[in-house]
Scaffold this motif. Structure first.
Motif, PDB file in Angstrom:
ATOM      1  N   ALA A 266       0.831  -1.212   0.000  1.00 24.86           N
ATOM      2  CA  ALA A 266       0.000   0.000   0.000  1.00 24.86           C
ATOM      3  C   ALA A 266       0.864   1.260   0.000  1.00 24.86           C
ATOM      4  O   ALA A 266       0.566   2.244  -0.701  1.00 24.86           O
ATOM      5  CB  ALA A 266      -0.924  -0.017   1.211  1.00 24.86           C
ATOM      6  N   GLU A 267       1.942   1.240   0.766  1.00 23.53           N
ATOM      7  CA  GLU A 267       2.825   2.403   0.809  1.00 23.53           C
ATOM      8  C   GLU A 267       3.491   2.644  -0.541  1.00 23.53           C
ATOM      9  O   GLU A 267       3.690   3.797  -0.953  1.00 23.53           O
ATOM     10  CB  GLU A 267       3.870   2.214   1.900  1.00 23.53           C
ATOM     11  N   SER A 268       3.843   1.560  -1.232  1.00 20.18           N
ATOM     12  CA  SER A 268       4.440   1.729  -2.569  1.00 20.18           C
ATOM     13  C   SER A 268       3.421   2.304  -3.547  1.00 20.18           C
ATOM     14  O   SER A 268       3.782   3.066  -4.454  1.00 20.18           O
ATOM     15  CB  SER A 268       5.000   0.411  -3.080  1.00 20.18           C
ATOM     16  N   MET A 269       2.142   1.948  -3.372  1.00 17.39           N
ATOM     17  CA  MET A 269       1.098   2.530  -4.211  1.00 17.39           C
ATOM     18  C   MET A 269       1.038   4.044  -4.015  1.00 17.39           C
ATOM     19  O   MET A 269       0.908   4.805  -4.966  1.00 17.39           O
ATOM     20  CB  MET A 269      -0.273   1.938  -3.869  1.00 17.39           C
ATOM     21  N   LEU A 270       1.122   4.483  -2.763  1.00 16.22           N
ATOM     22  CA  LEU A 270       1.129   5.915  -2.475  1.00 16.22           C
ATOM     23  C   LEU A 270       2.361   6.586  -3.080  1.00 16.22           C
ATOM     24  O   LEU A 270       2.266   7.659  -3.689  1.00 16.22           O
ATOM     25  CB  LEU A 270       1.095   6.150  -0.966  1.00 16.22           C
ATOM     26  N   ALA A 271       3.508   5.955  -2.915  1.00 13.09           N
ATOM     27  CA  ALA A 271       4.753   6.542  -3.427  1.00 13.09           C
ATOM     28  C   ALA A 271       4.755   6.624  -4.949  1.00 13.09           C
ATOM     29  O   ALA A 271       5.350   7.545  -5.529  1.00 13.09           O
ATOM     30  CB  ALA A 271       5.949   5.718  -2.941  1.00 13.09           C
ATOM     31  N   GLU A 272       4.097   5.664  -5.608  1.00  8.20           N
ATOM     32  CA  GLU A 272       4.046   5.650  -7.070  1.00  8.20           C
ATOM     33  C   GLU A 272       2.925   6.522  -7.622  1.00  8.20           C
ATOM     34  O   GLU A 272       2.709   6.575  -8.831  1.00  8.20           O
ATOM     35  CB  GLU A 272       3.859   4.212  -7.568  1.00  8.20           C
ATOM     36  N   GLY A 273       2.192   7.204  -6.726  1.00  7.92           N
ATOM     37  CA  GLY A 273       1.130   8.086  -7.181  1.00  7.92           C
ATOM     38  C   GLY A 273      -0.138   7.379  -7.601  1.00  7.92           C
ATOM     39  O   GLY A 273      -0.825   7.815  -8.530  1.00  7.92           O
ATOM     40  N   ASN A 274      -0.458   6.272  -6.904  1.00  9.34           N
ATOM     41  CA  ASN A 274      -1.683   5.527  -7.204  1.00  9.34           C
ATOM     42  C   ASN A 274      -2.535   5.466  -5.942  1.00  9.34           C
ATOM     43  O   ASN A 274      -2.642   4.417  -5.291  1.00  9.34           O
ATOM     44  CB  ASN A 274      -1.336   4.118  -7.692  1.00  9.34           C
ATOM     45  N   PRO A 275      -3.153   6.593  -5.562  1.00  6.02           N
ATOM     46  CA  PRO A 275      -3.909   6.626  -4.300  1.00  6.02           C
ATOM     47  C   PRO A 275      -5.122   5.699  -4.301  1.00  6.02           C
ATOM     48  O   PRO A 275      -5.509   5.184  -3.251  1.00  6.02           O
ATOM     49  CB  PRO A 275      -4.323   8.093  -4.180  1.00  6.02           C
ATOM     50  N   LYS A 276      -5.738   5.505  -5.469  1.00  5.41           N
ATOM     51  CA  LYS A 276      -6.915   4.633  -5.547  1.00  5.41           C
ATOM     52  C   LYS A 276      -6.560   3.207  -5.129  1.00  5.41           C
ATOM     53  O   LYS A 276      -7.281   2.569  -4.362  1.00  5.41           O
ATOM     54  CB  LYS A 276      -7.476   4.648  -6.966  1.00  5.41           C
ATOM     55  N   ALA A 277      -5.428   2.707  -5.637  1.00 11.41           N
ATOM     56  CA  ALA A 277      -4.997   1.354  -5.279  1.00 11.41           C
ATOM     57  C   ALA A 277      -4.620   1.274  -3.801  1.00 11.41           C
ATOM     58  O   ALA A 277      -4.908   0.278  -3.127  1.00 11.41           O
ATOM     59  CB  ALA A 277      -3.814   0.930  -6.151  1.00 11.41           C
ATOM     60  N   ALA A 278      -3.980   2.321  -3.285  1.00 14.32           N
ATOM     61  CA  ALA A 278      -3.609   2.334  -1.866  1.00 14.32           C
ATOM     62  C   ALA A 278      -4.853   2.277  -0.982  1.00 14.32           C
ATOM     63  O   ALA A 278      -4.892   1.549   0.020  1.00 14.32           O
ATOM     64  CB  ALA A 278      -2.792   3.578  -1.550  1.00 14.32           C
TER      65      ALA A 278
END
Length: 533
Positions: free
Chosen positions: A360-372
């Motif tokens: 989830a944190e990698s999703m945030l870092a990659e700019g994918n808030p929906k997936a996070a």
């Protein structure tokens, strides 16, 4: 083949050639040293000695049977090699399927077998070419050299066979063959050839699964981990091939439909796999789920490796902008959690959640808030489920992981920050809370930690929203939470744990904010009034 793998193969071939060369030169030096000593120290009858040791050696006498002995030597050596290698390969084949096929396709094995056959046949022809009045000296010299070569490569070749059949190298060969097959098959336009490549890819995936499961049964953690990592490498390498694949490759061919993992699926599910273009990734992670269930409660380290590798696949899916694969990763991470909770394996759940949080944190870092946010919702669900199952530590773990995700979302100013915070604050709400004070205490401590972060960064409004959520907490519970958080001054837990850090630890700057936060809770009427305004 990846550059690292090419380097390993080059080193192996170089070692094989160097060993054979050293043995050949050692044999030549020993022979010619003593032959020269014999020639000079114990010469033949006067008047009959040649000019030098080389001339004497190459004055072949056709009346002797030395030429015919080459046939026996080459045949005997080839028979020895075939016997030893056959036994070793058979023993490996009983444990790992497909070993014989890989062995017979390897270049070194093909070249060595061909060398012995050619040498043996040529020596047979040489034995019939020598006559009393004629000796083909050049041919005889070549055959002597080839016979010597067959003898000196015997030991290096045995070493190569043992290296080749080492489990880690078998796994590497299977993975490389599977990647190569998938690459060629995915680009294939002919339907029949494409379906054939699909079948070969499926076979390779199941070979790796068999190796992992057999290793788990034999308590061989190193080999099982290598097989699991190979599946991950295969899936990530396949993502590089996928954008260039033909439409035929994504269709469900007859070999796939007959595969045990697919045959039980209904037509709608198979159609979904075709539409989402994820049958390869689905198969990889279906193998992961099989290995995961096999290792559950018996070899937990493999469960951790599977969770880690599934996270790597998820992160690769984000980089490749493959939303269908990311959705698949979430589904299988959820399946791991379901199996773990059903087995009541708290320790494994603790470690799988660690990887879920990192995903989830990698999703945030990659700019994918929906997936996070989707990951947060899934984690919250399993936190509530574990609460109902009275696995309170799992619920606490979810709470601390959601707190970390919410903090990162705040630091990155993610669009999903508020939604993540709302989900986090829902973790302790009725009807799920049924008097399990221990789990609820852990959830509240995680929420207080997040509030302290907000206060330390000057975000009073967000901290007050957490305080408002805790407005109905009993006084004794609040005192207990504050006392426990204020008295944890060491970030390292006093036992060896997989995560390394104590859940309840806060840096001094944040710990100082606890007084402010709990003072708000002492003024509950004021807190409610601020909230209503």
């Amino acid at each position: 083949m990846r550059p690292g793998m090419r380097q390993i193969d080059r080193e192996t071939y170089r070692t094989f050639a160097l060993q054979a060369a050293v043995l050949a030169w050692a044999a030549l030096v020993v022979f010619w040293t003593f032959y020269a000593l014999d020639f000079y120290l114990m010469p033949g009858p006067e008047g009959r000695a040649p000019a030098g040791p080389l001339s004497r050696y190459f004055a072949f006498d056709p009346s002797t049977d030395s030429v015919s002995t080459l046939v026996g030597v080459n045949t005997a050596v080839f028979g020895l090699v075939i016997t030893v290698v056959s036994i070793i390969v058979q023993l490996s084949a009983e444990r790992y399927t497909g070993v014989a096929r890989m062995f017979l396709r390897d270049r070194i094995n093909i070249y060595v077998a061909a060398y012995y056959v050619v040498t043996g046949v040529a020596s047979v022809w040489l034995s019939a070419a020598s006559h009393s009045d004629y000796v083909p000296r050049l041919t005889l010299l070549v055959m002597l050299s080839m016979t010597m070569g067959g003898l000196v490569i015997t030991m290096p070749y045995f070493g190569y066979v043992f290296w080749f059949l080492a489990p880690q190298n078998l796994i590497r060969h299977i993975r490389e063959d599977a990647i190569k097959t998938a690459d060629n098959g995915a680009r294939e336009q002919d339907r029949e050839d494409c379906y054939k490549a699909q079948a070969q890819s499926l076979f390779a995936l199941e070979e790796l699964t068999d190796i992992a499961n057999n290793s788990i049964s034999g308590k061989d953690k190193i080999i099982a981990s290598a097989a699991v990592d190979a599946l991950k490498d295969l899936a990530i390498e396949y993502l590089k091939v996928k954008p260039h694949a033909s439409e035929v490759w994504f269709s469900i061919g007859p070999e796939i439909r007959q595969n045990p993992d697919f045959v039980a699926m209904d037509s709608e599910s198979l159609a979904d796999l075709e539409a989402r273009r994820t049958w390869v990734e689905w198969k990889v992670m279906r193998q992961y789920l099989s290995i995961y269930n096999e290792a559950l409660n018996s070899m937990r380290d493999i469960n951790y490796v599977i969770a880690i590798d599934t996270r790597y696949i998820g992160e690769a899916a984000v980089r490749a902008n493959d939303s269908e694969l990311l959705d698949l990763v979430f589904r299988f991470m959820n399946s791991y959690m379901r199996s773990t909770l059903n087995a009541r394996d708290v320790r494994t759940a603790y470690n799988v959640l660690n990887q879920y949080r990192k995903l989830a944190e990698s999703m945030l870092a990659e700019g994918n808030p929906k997936a996070a946010l989707e990951a947060v919702k899934h984690m919250k669900y399993y936190g509530l489920l574990s609460f109902d199952m009275e696995l309170s530590f799992v619920t606490e773990t979810v709470a601390y992981d959601l707190s970390s995700i919410a903090q990162l979302a705040n630091e990155l100013a993610s669009p999903a920050e508020q939604a993540i915070l709302d989900e986090f604050l829902e973790l302790d709400r009725p009807p799920f809370v049924r008097g399990n004070d221990k789990a609820l205490l852990g959830v509240r401590k995680a929420q207080v930690k997040l509030a302290a972060h907000y206060l330390s960064t000057g975000q009073e409004a967000r901290a007050r929203s957490i305080a408002y959520d805790m407005r109905d907490e009993p006084e004794d519970r609040l005192r207990k939470i504050r006392w426990q958080l204020e008295n944890v001054e060491n970030k390292d837990f006093w036992e060896i744990i997989d995560r390394g850090r104590n859940f309840e630890y806060m840096p001094p700057a944040r710990r100082q904010q606890l007084a402010t936060f709990f003072n708000w809770l002492d003024e509950r009427d004021t807190l409610a009034a601020r909230r209503s305004n």
